[in-house]
Design a protein around this motif. Structure first.
Motif, PDB file in Angstrom:
ATOM      1  N   GLY A  43       1.680  28.508 -46.214  1.00 39.42           N
ATOM      2  CA  GLY A  43       0.952  28.279 -48.075  1.00 39.42           C
ATOM      3  C   GLY A  43      -0.287  28.151 -47.782  1.00 39.42           C
ATOM      4  O   GLY A  43      -0.949  27.747 -46.778  1.00 39.42           O
ATOM      5  N   PRO A  44      -0.718  27.548 -49.218  1.00 41.72           N
ATOM      6  CA  PRO A  44      -2.592  27.723 -49.448  1.00 41.72           C
ATOM      7  C   PRO A  44      -2.764  26.699 -48.479  1.00 41.72           C
ATOM      8  O   PRO A  44      -4.035  26.293 -48.730  1.00 41.72           O
ATOM      9  CB  PRO A  44      -2.121  27.877 -50.943  1.00 41.72           C
ATOM     10  N   HIS A  45      -1.995  25.422 -48.882  1.00 42.36           N
ATOM     11  CA  HIS A  45      -2.195  24.408 -48.158  1.00 42.36           C
ATOM     12  C   HIS A  45      -2.263  24.215 -46.777  1.00 42.36           C
ATOM     13  O   HIS A  45      -2.119  23.114 -45.742  1.00 42.36           O
ATOM     14  CB  HIS A  45      -2.077  23.054 -48.318  1.00 42.36           C
ATOM     15  N   ASP A  46      -1.706  25.087 -45.983  1.00 42.00           N
ATOM     16  CA  ASP A  46      -0.540  24.901 -44.900  1.00 42.00           C
ATOM     17  C   ASP A  46       0.530  24.020 -44.584  1.00 42.00           C
ATOM     18  O   ASP A  46       0.004  23.279 -43.511  1.00 42.00           O
ATOM     19  CB  ASP A  46      -2.191  24.842 -43.476  1.00 42.00           C
ATOM     20  N   ASN A  47       0.585  23.679 -45.615  1.00 46.41           N
ATOM     21  CA  ASN A  47       1.810  22.071 -45.130  1.00 46.41           C
ATOM     22  C   ASN A  47       3.386  22.675 -45.799  1.00 46.41           C
ATOM     23  O   ASN A  47       4.188  21.356 -45.422  1.00 46.41           O
ATOM     24  CB  ASN A  47       1.297  21.443 -46.745  1.00 46.41           C
ATOM     25  N   VAL A  48       3.319  23.606 -45.495  1.00 50.91           N
ATOM     26  CA  VAL A  48       5.287  24.078 -45.765  1.00 50.91           C
ATOM     27  C   VAL A  48       5.500  24.409 -44.792  1.00 50.91           C
ATOM     28  O   VAL A  48       4.999  25.548 -44.041  1.00 50.91           O
ATOM     29  CB  VAL A  48       5.328  25.565 -46.504  1.00 50.91           C
ATOM     30  N   LEU A  49       5.719  24.020 -43.888  1.00 51.11           N
ATOM     31  CA  LEU A  49       6.951  24.427 -42.634  1.00 51.11           C
ATOM     32  C   LEU A  49       7.993  25.723 -42.633  1.00 51.11           C
ATOM     33  O   LEU A  49       8.916  25.757 -43.960  1.00 51.11           O
ATOM     34  CB  LEU A  49       7.992  23.217 -41.836  1.00 51.11           C
ATOM     35  N   LYS A  50       7.764  26.758 -42.101  1.00 52.36           N
ATOM     36  CA  LYS A  50       8.397  28.050 -42.010  1.00 52.36           C
ATOM     37  C   LYS A  50       9.279  27.946 -41.014  1.00 52.36           C
ATOM     38  O   LYS A  50       8.512  28.166 -39.492  1.00 52.36           O
ATOM     39  CB  LYS A  50       7.195  28.830 -41.994  1.00 52.36           C
ATOM     40  N   LEU A  79      13.989  30.123 -44.936  1.00 53.12           N
ATOM     41  CA  LEU A  79      13.566  28.484 -45.250  1.00 53.12           C
ATOM     42  C   LEU A  79      12.284  28.022 -45.104  1.00 53.12           C
ATOM     43  O   LEU A  79      11.503  28.427 -43.812  1.00 53.12           O
ATOM     44  CB  LEU A  79      14.891  27.329 -43.965  1.00 53.12           C
ATOM     45  N   GLY A  80      12.086  27.341 -45.852  1.00 50.20           N
ATOM     46  CA  GLY A  80      10.948  26.538 -45.478  1.00 50.20           C
ATOM     47  C   GLY A  80      10.988  24.682 -46.607  1.00 50.20           C
ATOM     48  O   GLY A  80      11.992  24.527 -46.518  1.00 50.20           O
ATOM     49  N   ILE A  81      10.207  23.890 -45.213  1.00 50.37           N
ATOM     50  CA  ILE A  81      10.125  23.115 -46.270  1.00 50.37           C
ATOM     51  C   ILE A  81       8.284  22.403 -46.125  1.00 50.37           C
ATOM     52  O   ILE A  81       8.093  22.486 -45.503  1.00 50.37           O
ATOM     53  CB  ILE A  81      10.774  21.715 -45.244  1.00 50.37           C
ATOM     54  N   GLU A  82       8.542  21.705 -47.976  1.00 51.16           N
ATOM     55  CA  GLU A  82       6.985  21.144 -47.796  1.00 51.16           C
ATOM     56  C   GLU A  82       6.990  20.167 -48.268  1.00 51.16           C
ATOM     57  O   GLU A  82       7.398  19.084 -47.962  1.00 51.16           O
ATOM     58  CB  GLU A  82       6.885  21.875 -49.477  1.00 51.16           C
ATOM     59  N   LEU A  83       5.818  19.204 -47.385  1.00 56.10           N
ATOM     60  CA  LEU A  83       5.606  18.213 -47.077  1.00 56.10           C
ATOM     61  C   LEU A  83       4.145  17.442 -47.942  1.00 56.10           C
ATOM     62  O   LEU A  83       3.426  18.787 -47.604  1.00 56.10           O
ATOM     63  CB  LEU A  83       4.886  18.243 -45.747  1.00 56.10           C
ATOM     64  N   GLU A 126       0.966  16.273 -53.095  1.00 58.91           N
ATOM     65  CA  GLU A 126      -0.207  16.121 -52.790  1.00 58.91           C
ATOM     66  C   GLU A 126       0.048  16.350 -51.015  1.00 58.91           C
ATOM     67  O   GLU A 126       0.890  16.040 -50.438  1.00 58.91           O
ATOM     68  CB  GLU A 126      -1.161  14.650 -52.729  1.00 58.91           C
ATOM     69  N   PRO A 127      -0.770  17.865 -50.703  1.00 57.65           N
ATOM     70  CA  PRO A 127      -0.107  18.327 -49.648  1.00 57.65           C
ATOM     71  C   PRO A 127      -0.532  17.710 -48.130  1.00 57.65           C
ATOM     72  O   PRO A 127      -1.314  16.709 -48.361  1.00 57.65           O
ATOM     73  CB  PRO A 127      -1.136  20.313 -49.375  1.00 57.65           C
ATOM     74  N   ALA A 128       0.307  17.426 -47.195  1.00 58.01           N
ATOM     75  CA  ALA A 128       0.368  16.604 -46.460  1.00 58.01           C
ATOM     76  C   ALA A 128      -0.134  18.306 -45.182  1.00 58.01           C
ATOM     77  O   ALA A 128       1.134  17.955 -44.673  1.00 58.01           O
ATOM     78  CB  ALA A 128       1.631  15.992 -45.841  1.00 58.01           C
TER      79      ALA A 128
END
Length: 1017
Positions: A980-987, A944-948, A956-958
């Motif tokens: 993620g490339p922007h380290d903004n996805v809760l894994k 699962l993932g949640i992208e912020l 815009e990545p949070a």
């Protein structure tokens, strides 16, 4: 007492010497010895020292013959025992007779050896000496087993079975309080003890090991050297031997029950006692004293209140009064424990059952205590709620102090541990009833400090025993006792103290509660006895104790006994042992040691590292007992320390572990089971130790099969730790320390539908993203090159939990194969049913790879991995060069792998992953509706993932916000990660056993973490 019609014999010393010489051939210097009924003469000569006894004429002949037979029996069965030995007459008899006086009275004559030694009455009563006395009596009575004689079957005042007859002498006791004390002992004896005596072992015993009949080492060594005077010997209950000896030897000792226990332990070592005998020992000691003081009182009346007799019986009265103030069940617990038995019957079985079933217990708080931020209440503080200064006198001060402390340190639950020494126990009521001069200061319960009104739930089904209000200052306030009778466990009691008074309106004795039912709420100081709000939670393994009789505080000397009778309730309350007991190095010490001895670029998670010491299912427990819900470490696919896998590894490791050059069933059985989960064309397996090894092997296979070496990969991919895999991992070669994309690697874009151009129709995402693969193949072709392989995770993970557009892999695989390459599915993170709907994530795309690599979850934490391929690829790889991996496919690893497959299939874990995963996605979308920062929710099964994002339109990545949410979840006891490339996805990759309750807890913590992170922004 002397029979006035038959006074003691009164032969002159010369007459006695003549009798001794004529009947026993003994002579020597004669001297008189004190005796109440008989006449005893000591004869001393160069040939030895003897005691010549002229027996009172009133003594029945069979009793004299009994004593003689007893000593003869012991001479054969216990020749080394330190007791008098008989001297025979000239015709070989042990007894002789003489007729004296005008009435023709006949006296029996007996001669026995003199025993050297100092009377016990004159010796220092050390515990070692008491144990020696018990051992001596144990050897004696063991030697008397089976011996019987008509003279032993007698009844007289000193037979402890007749102790009830002392009631007839009660009127001789002048002091009304003493008389009432003796009467209480007699009432209990008649009602509870006497009926049990006929069922106890009985045999001939000495029955009079008093201070003057026991001899000790004259040099002062703590050992008994002799036992004399068998005049009171009889056939009685065996435990009376111990009781009689205790009644005399523990007089005026600092700790009479402890002294009695050591004597009993000495006896038990030589002649094992039974539990039912120890259970009446306390009462029989008291009854021997009752016999003594009532006989003395009667005798004093007959001798006109002889003051000497009053003085001589004073120690017995002092001991009786002390015994009368003791709880007999606690005294029996000490006696039982010292002899190696449970302090209460079944006590150890209770604690063992609780420990064995701790995972099945319902939490006693709304949240499991292990998941809360806990702290031991810092007892040294003068304002601590368990000190005299703060409790009772100023409960508001104690409450405020504790509330402030919790707020300052972020504590949700405070604890006062079992066994803690506390100065609050200062009143006279806390003086030890067992040990003179010692106080009871050690807490025998578990204190849980939370706000007043905190709800408390029973961890087990229970029946309400009592509900009451204890009004005493510094008392319990609201008090509840529950009885638990779980299957396979002796019944036991839990005590719940310092409760709100509302409990008296809800519960009554006899009510039935099921596990998880509400018991009560923590009371405010006005209702809980004047303390800061908390629960006193305690176990009693003796279910017969009333709530107010349960010992809440104990003395240091008997903590080992109280630990069985009132064991630490922390396990029952769900408090991990690590909360109270730490082992190994501290966190800072480990960090320092890592810096000194390990590679400096070996990373540590979190700015405040966690030291985990134990895993249990979906939880990880740190060195302070804090439990963290593990939603990130997918190595333990079935949950941490799964018992089936642990048992399989241990069982096989105990038999054999070796390499694949030898034959073993496990490797072929596992290969058959593993390949059966895959499409039919994937039929050949090989094994290694890590995902990196598996991927490296897959590359070798692909190169051997295609004759090429160039690779097609996806951007932000990660495939392992070896250099050749880092060369294939943009996640590594594009970041700090990386050297950029190697020439043999061709990189396609990540097929991330969330970040696809807005003008792309959703139904064309697969085709549009696949075009990037086509472009890379075309670049290769233009350079005269061709792909050896395309390798991709079936769900790119470090790229941000990216779920491939439907049909993407079908198009990509077709392109790669048309160009001569093979397709490698990296299932190291997403395989083994994690997606729920299928065993393997690539199956969701409707494709069949040429090679599949597996790792991480394959052995549930055991280091193993696998590669499965087609027969064609395997044949190409079989080029004459041996493939060998020392540990790959060893019997232990394959046993672990088989256990993982068994559990997944048996427990329906794929279905569980599908159901819980769908539930989590729905709950995440509920969060998305409330929080604008959630740009995308994605997941299948338990991947699962949640992208912020800071803006849903611009996406815009949070990154900073994601980091705060991640840290906030960790602070609240949930482990997730960011990718993620922007380290903004809760894994999130929870274990396959993840439950709906776990899911709700995860969502609740995420909700709190989002709120806190946004408040900080």
């Amino acid at each position: 007492m002397t029979d006035v019609n038959h006074p003691a014999p009164d032969f002159t010393l010369d007459a006695a010497k003549e009798l001794a010489l004529s009947h026993f051939g003994a002579t020597g210097e004669a001297s008189s010895l004190d005796s109440e009924r008989d006449q005893n003469v000591r004869l001393t000569s160069d040939q030895g020292t003897w005691i010549f006894k002229i027996v009172n004429a009133s003594e029945p002949r069979d009793e004299s013959e009994f004593q003689t037979a007893l000593l003869e029996h012991l001479a054969h069965t216990a020749p080394d025992l330190a007791i008098p030995r008989l001297k025979k007459t000239g015709n070989g008899e042990a007894l002789a007779y003489v007729t004296a006086s005008e009435a023709g009275e006949q006296h029996a004559l007996r001669m026995v050896s003199w025993l050297a030694g100092k009377p016990f009455a004159e010796a220092e009563r050390s515990l070692e000496l008491l144990e020696s006395l018990g051992a001596t009596l144990g050897r004696l009575d063991r030697a008397l087993q089976g011996f019987i004689h008509p003279g032993a079957l007698r009844s007289f005042d000193w037979d402890i079975r007749c102790a009830g007859d002392a009631r007839q002498r009660l009127h001789h006791i002048a002091d009304p309080e003493d008389r009432a004390l003796v009467e209480r002992f007699l009432d209990r004896f008649d009602a509870e003890v006497a009926p049990r005596l006929p069922a106890l072992r009985a045999q001939v015993i000495h029955n009079d090991a008093n201070d003057w009949n026991v001899l000790v080492d004259e040099a002062g060594a703590p050992r008994v050297t002799g036992l004399i005077d068998f005049g009171d010997a009889l056939h009685s209950v065996l435990i009376a031997e111990v009781a009689v000896a205790c009644a005399y030897s523990i007089l005026d000792t600092e700790d009479p029950i402890g002294a009695a226990a050591r004597l009993a332990a000495g006896f038990h070592r030589e002649y094992p006692l039974r539990e039912e005998e120890l259970d009446v020992l306390f009462d029989l000691i008291a009854m021997r004293l009752v016999i003594s003081v009532t006989l003395s009182a009667a005798r004093r009346r007959q001798t006109e209140d002889n003051p000497y007799l009053a003085i001589s019986e004073a120690p017995a009265w002092r001991l009786l009064r002390r015994l009368g103030a003791m709880n007999r069940r606690f005294a029996s617990a000490i006696l039982r424990h010292t002899c190696g038995f449970d302090a209460a019957p079944g006590a150890r079985a209770v604690t063992n059952w609780i420990e064995a079933n701790r995972k099945e217990l319902a939490p006693i708080l709304d949240r499991h205590p292990a998941t809360l931020t806990k702290a031991l209440v810092p007892y040294g503080d003068p304002h601590h709620p368990m000190t005299v200064d703060s409790a009772g006198q100023r409960p508001d001060k104690a409450t405020a102090w504790w509330d402030d402390y919790c707020a300052k340190h972020g504590i949700e639950l405070g604890m006062g541990p079992w066994g803690e020494a506390r100065t609050v126990y200062a009143g006279d009521m806390f003086k030890s009833r067992f040990v003179e001069g010692e106080r009871r200061i050690h807490h025998l319960g578990l204190d849980l400090f939370m706000p007043a009104g905190t709800k408390l739930y029973t961890p087990l089904a229970a029946t309400v025993v009592s509900v009451e209000i204890e009004e005493d200052p510094l008392g319990y306030g609201g008090l509840v006792a529950l009885e638990h009778q779980p299957e396979g466990c002796p019944p036991f009691i839990t005590l719940w103290g310092h409760l709100a008074h509302e409990v008296t309106t809800r519960l009554k004795p006899g009510d039935r509660l099921e596990a998880g039912d509400l018991v009560a709420m923590m009371g405010a100081p006005t209702q809980n006895g004047g303390w800061a709000p908390h629960l006193h939670f305690q176990i009693s393994t003796d279910p017969s104790l009333a709530a107010r009789d349960i010992l809440g505080v104990g003395e240091a000397r008997y903590l080992d006994v109280w630990a069985e009778l009132f064991p630490d309730a922390s396990v029952l309350a769900g408090i991990p042992a690590e909360t109270f007991h730490q082992s190994g190095r501290t966190r800072p010490e480990i960090v320092a040691a890592r810096k000194e001895t390990l590679l400096p670029n070996l990373s540590i998670s979190y700015s405040e590292p966690i030291k985990f010491v134990r895993g249990e299912g979906a939880w990880l427990i740190d060195n302070r007992g804090r439990a963290y819900l593990d939603c990130f470490n997918n190595v333990c696919h079935l949950g941490h320390a799964h018992p089936d896998v642990v048992e399989a590894i241990a069982r096989q490791a105990a038999k054999l572990n070796t390499n694949t050059r030898y034959l073993h069933d496990n490797i072929v059985t596992y290969a058959e089971r593993l390949t059966a989960t895959l499409p039919a064309g994937l039929a050949v397996a090989s094994f290694a130790c890590s995902g990196s090894e598996a991927n490296s092997l897959a590359l070798r296979m692909a190169r051997a099969h295609t004759g090429q070496s160039d690779a097609v990969v996806l951007d932000w991919a990660y495939h392992g730790t070896t250099q050749e895999l880092i060369d294939l991992s943009p996640y590594k070669y594009k970041r700090k320390g990386g050297k950029g994309r190697p020439a043999h690697v061709f990189e396609a874009v990540i097929p991330d539908s969330y970040r696809a151009p807005a003008d792309w129709p959703v139904e064309e995402h697969a085709k549009r993203f696949a075009q990037s693969i086509a472009e890379q193949i075309e670049v290769m072709r233009s350079q005269g090159r061709a792909p050896a392989y395309f390798i991709a995770e079936s769900i790119p993970s470090v790229a941000g939990q990216v779920f491939l557009p439907e049909g993407y892999l079908r198009q990509v695989y077709a392109m790669v194969r048309a160009a001569g390459g093979v397709c490698i599915a990296d299932e190291v993170q997403v395989g083994f049913g994690r997606v729920g709907s299928h065993w393997w994530a690539f199956e969701m795309q409707g494709v069949e790879p040429d090679i599949v690599t597996m790792g991480k979850p394959i052995g549930n934490g055991h280091p193993m991995s696998a590669v499965v391929t087609t027969r064609e690829v395997a044949a190409s790889f079989n080029n004459g060069m041996e493939y060998f991996n020392t540990f790959g496919g060893n019997p232990v690893s394959c046993a672990a792998g088989l256990a993982v497959l068994d559990v997944i299939e048996r427990d329906g874990l794929r279905q569980n992953a599908a159901e819980i995963g769908a539930y989590l996605v729905d709950r995440f979308r509920e969060l998305q509706a409330r929080y604008e920062i959630i740009g995308d929710v994605r997941g299948v099964g338990l991947f699962l993932g949640i992208e912020l994002v800071t803006d849903r339109k611009t996406k815009e990545p949070a990154t900073a916000l994601a980091r705060r949410v991640n840290d906030g979840a960790r602070q609240r006891g949930v482990l997730i990660g960011t990718e993620g490339p922007h380290d903004n996805v809760l894994k999130m990759r929870p274990p396959m056993i993840f439950s709906r309750a776990n899911a709700d807890h995860l969502v609740s913590v995420l909700d709190e973490s989002f709120k806190a992170a946004l408040a900080e922004a």
